[in-house]
Design a protein around this motif. Structure first.
Motif, PDB file in Angstrom:
ATOM      1  N   LEU A   1       0.826  -1.214   0.000  1.00 33.60           N
ATOM      2  CA  LEU A   1       0.000   0.000   0.000  1.00 33.60           C
ATOM      3  C   LEU A   1       0.857   1.259   0.000  1.00 33.60           C
ATOM      4  O   LEU A   1       0.596   2.204  -0.747  1.00 33.60           O
TER       5      LEU A   1
ATOM      6  N   THR B   1       2.271   2.033  -3.444  1.00 36.20           N
ATOM      7  CA  THR B   1       1.369   2.301  -4.570  1.00 36.20           C
ATOM      8  C   THR B   1       0.362   3.419  -4.320  1.00 36.20           C
ATOM      9  O   THR B   1      -0.265   3.894  -5.274  1.00 36.20           O
ATOM     10  N   LYS B   2       0.207   3.861  -3.065  1.00 26.59           N
ATOM     11  CA  LYS B   2      -0.788   4.896  -2.770  1.00 26.59           C
ATOM     12  C   LYS B   2      -0.174   5.992  -1.901  1.00 26.59           C
ATOM     13  O   LYS B   2       0.713   5.720  -1.092  1.00 26.59           O
TER      14      LYS B   2
ATOM     15  N   HIS C   1      -4.054   8.398   1.665  1.00 26.79           N
ATOM     16  CA  HIS C   1      -4.984   7.387   1.159  1.00 26.79           C
ATOM     17  C   HIS C   1      -4.836   6.079   1.927  1.00 26.79           C
ATOM     18  O   HIS C   1      -5.838   5.406   2.215  1.00 26.79           O
TER      19      HIS C   1
END
Length: 291
Positions: free
Chosen positions: A265, A268-269, A273
């Motif tokens: 996570l 990628t974010k 978020h």
């Protein structure tokens, strides 16, 4: 006698036919000689005109050579440089005109142009910076508000003299990435402080973040330590992420899966978020406990 008289009376030349032919020959020869003389005069005129043409051509060439020799080389060079600088100034004006809605704007100054760069992340307007560029040979930066940890000198050395558009776009890329990372770090501290088990540690460029946060699984809460490294400082997502446990030697399979999913996570974010998804998960868990 009568026949000869009759011939004279009919208009034939006196002296006989032979005399008449001699007179015609003489007349023809005179005309031929006159025409030959006229042709000779015409040829002479043509030769004189050709000679005059060659003289005039040579004189023109000599005058051109003297005129070129009288012009100083530096003067020609300066005119060429001025044209190049004017072209560069027009290019800058065109760039600012075309990209005024993408964060680039500017105004002409007595020295050249002052460019303003407005940064943004996910539609949020953030900090603005300026670069005052002197349009001369070579181009140079007179004044600026770029943070010291942005490699401005390196970017300028690569692009300022050869492609000012590339220079501005590259600078925008660095500044937007920095502002985006800073925005995420500020948001984590401000909006998700409840998840943190201590202060967020970061450097001035915000390309190295480390923090400890609480993770929950099946009603249990354990601290995770995260380290986010942004090797590429033109990016807003980390290139290397490490999530470790704190105070535990061994973990169950479920917690190991949780740790690995958190690493993915964070890669990628954006940070806010990721923690927003943690908050929704806790809210869902709380709702299940209520009902």
């Amino acid at each position: 006698m009568e026949l000869a008289n009759s011939l004279s009376q009919e208009g034939r030349p006196k002296g006989g036919v032979l005399a008449h032919l001699e007179r015609l020959e003489t007349k023809s020869r005179k005309k031929f000689e006159e025409s030959q003389g006229a042709e000779s005069d015409l040829g002479s005129k043509i030769r004189k005109l050709r000679s005059l043409r060659d003289k005039l051509k040579a004189e023109v060439q000599r005058r051109q050579a003297r005129a070129e020799a009288s012009v100083e080389p530096d003067q020609t060079f300066e005119v060429s440089e001025q044209e190049v600088l004017e072209t560069k100034l027009e290019n800058v004006k065109s760039i600012l005109q075309a990209y005024r809605f993408t964060g680039l704007s500017g105004k002409l100054t007595s020295r050249g142009v002052c460019v303003s760069i407005s940064t943004a992340f996910e539609g949020n307007l953030l900090d603005s910076y300026f670069v005052d560029i002197v349009i001369q040979k070579p181009l140079r930066i007179h004044h600026h508000s770029i943070p010291v940890f942005i490699p401005l000198e390196e970017i300028a050395a690569k692009h300022l003299q050869t492609n000012i558009q590339h220079f501005l776009f590259s600078l925008c890329e660095y500044l937007n990435a920095y502002s985006g990372r800073k925005y995420q770090a500020d948001g984590l501290q401000k909006d998700f402080a409840a998840f943190l088990a201590g202060p967020l540690q970061r450097n001035s460029l915000c390309n190295l973040l480390s923090f400890t946060y609480k993770a929950e699984l099946s009603g249990q809460s354990f601290p995770f330590c995260a380290r986010l490294l942004y090797k590429d400082i033109t990016r807003t997502l980390p290139t290397d992420v490490t999530v470790t446990y704190q105070g535990m030697d061994a973990l169950s399979t479920s917690w190991e899966e949780q740790r690995a999913s958190h690493e993915n996570l964070f890669c990628t974010k954006p940070l806010h978020h990721v923690f927003a998804s943690f908050a929704r998960r806790e809210e869902k868990l709380d709702m299940n406990l209520v009902y």
